[in-house]
Design an enzyme around this catalytic site. Structure first.
Site, PDB file in Angstrom:
ATOM      1  N   CYS A  71      13.089  51.969  -6.420  1.00 19.84           N
ATOM      2  CA  CYS A  71      13.814  53.246  -6.376  1.00 19.84           C
ATOM      3  C   CYS A  71      13.080  54.253  -5.497  1.00 19.84           C
ATOM      4  O   CYS A  71      12.033  54.782  -5.880  1.00 19.84           O
ATOM      5  CB  CYS A  71      13.976  53.775  -7.795  1.00 19.84           C
ATOM      6  SG  CYS A  71      14.594  55.468  -7.885  1.00 19.84           S
ATOM      7  N   CYS A  75      12.652  57.794  -6.990  1.00 19.85           N
ATOM      8  CA  CYS A  75      11.594  57.837  -8.005  1.00 19.85           C
ATOM      9  C   CYS A  75      10.241  58.134  -7.364  1.00 19.85           C
ATOM     10  O   CYS A  75       9.444  58.926  -7.877  1.00 19.85           O
ATOM     11  CB  CYS A  75      11.521  56.508  -8.753  1.00 19.85           C
ATOM     12  SG  CYS A  75      13.027  56.045  -9.636  1.00 19.85           S
TER      13      CYS A  75
END
Length: 310
Positions: free
Chosen positions: A30, A33
């Site tokens: 991700c 993230c």
């Protein structure tokens, strides 16, 4: 306060049963993230009475599955073992406002006023293009299924990470994220986890160069809806698009607002986007693509939901 890493059920139980806690659910693939991690650490230092922790949804699936995570990052806020709020996506202003609402001791009095002021003073640069009835819906993108053709990472990272950064909700301070490789054209396939209504698309171009060549801004855009995968460039040239136009001149922050015909974008599960520059022989740069609209019911095909649903 440092950020704890949850690596067992006992770690998780200890964190959420604190008087106040926030858990950041993330995944190694991700890009958003990774982008928000430094700011999450800064928030941990500011809100020292709140326990901050991270949880890898893939490595700790037995813990994350009962939480019914639909997107990463997701921030879950707990008070004495009970969930009180959930922030989907890399929405740091909303996370900060939720932490202020916890009314932790160090956020009382003048500190609380300062925190609230910082939230209010943090309007997105593109806010003028988002109507009160709409929102940025990039949190609904299934980032693991993004596809891109003719893309070069302008910052030296791998191309897929750069593409995910372009379509992440968070607006990064970094310069241009991707550039076209062989010529001036891009193709992107963007699937959504929720049935989505799209009102418009905003593109950001912040200049930059690749191998000493200055990048040009996006000049033309085409959009198709609900295709199963990315088109070839030949198909993009011959297949009629649902929307096609010259990209408007960017504002002072590099944002161009592409207004869609809303009635044609009512039940969107995916879009294919073709972008090219005006000069065929010059690489085109792209910093961010944000979708404005409304996110509806969850789609059964979302890979993240299938992997983590009960």
């Amino acid at each position: 306060m440092s950020v704890k890493q949850i690596s067992s059920q006992s770690d998780y139980d200890a964190v959420v049963n604190a008087s106040a806690a926030v858990v950041a659910l993330k995944a190694p693939w991700c890009a958003p993230c990774k982008e928000v991690e430094p700011e999450f650490t800064k928030l941990a230092a500011r809100f020292s009475q709140v326990t901050f922790a991270t949880l890898d949804v893939d490595a700790q699936a037995s813990i994350s599955e009962p939480l019914q995570v639909t997107a990463v990052p997701t921030f879950i806020i707990f008070r004495n073992g009970h969930e009180t709020a959930r922030v989907l996506g890399a929405n740091l202003p909303r996370l900060e406002s939720q932490l202020v609402a916890l009314d932790a001791p160090e956020s009382s009095g003048s500190d609380a006023a300062t925190a609230r002021s910082s939230v209010a003073a943090w309007p997105p640069m593109y806010k003028q293009y988002v109507a009160p009835t709409h929102a940025i819906v990039n949190d609904s993108i299934e980032t693991r299924s993004l596809e891109a053709l003719n893309v070069l990472a302008a910052s030296g990272s791998d191309a897929l990470t750069a593409v995910r950064s372009v379509f992440a909700r968070l607006v990064s301070p970094d310069p241009t994220s991707v550039a076209s490789d062989a010529d001036s054209q891009f193709l992107f396939y963007v699937p959504f986890m929720n049935e989505t209504k799209l009102h418009s698309i905003i593109l950001q171009f912040r200049g930059g160069e690749v191998d000493g060549t200055a990048l040009q801004r996006p000049y033309k855009i085409k959009v198709w809806v609900n295709l199963p995968s990315v088109l070839s460039f030949d198909d993009a040239a011959s297949m009629p698009a649902v929307h096609e136009e010259e990209v408007p001149e960017p504002d002072s922050e590099g944002w161009s607002h592409v207004k869609l015909r809303y009635v044609r974008f009512q039940r969107v599960s995916s879009v294919v986007i073709f972008i090219e520059g005006e000069d065929d022989d010059t690489p085109t740069g792209l910093s961010k693509v944000l979708f404005i609209g409304q996110s509806g019911d969850k789609l059964a095909m979302g890979k993240l939901e299938n992997a983590h649903e009960d």
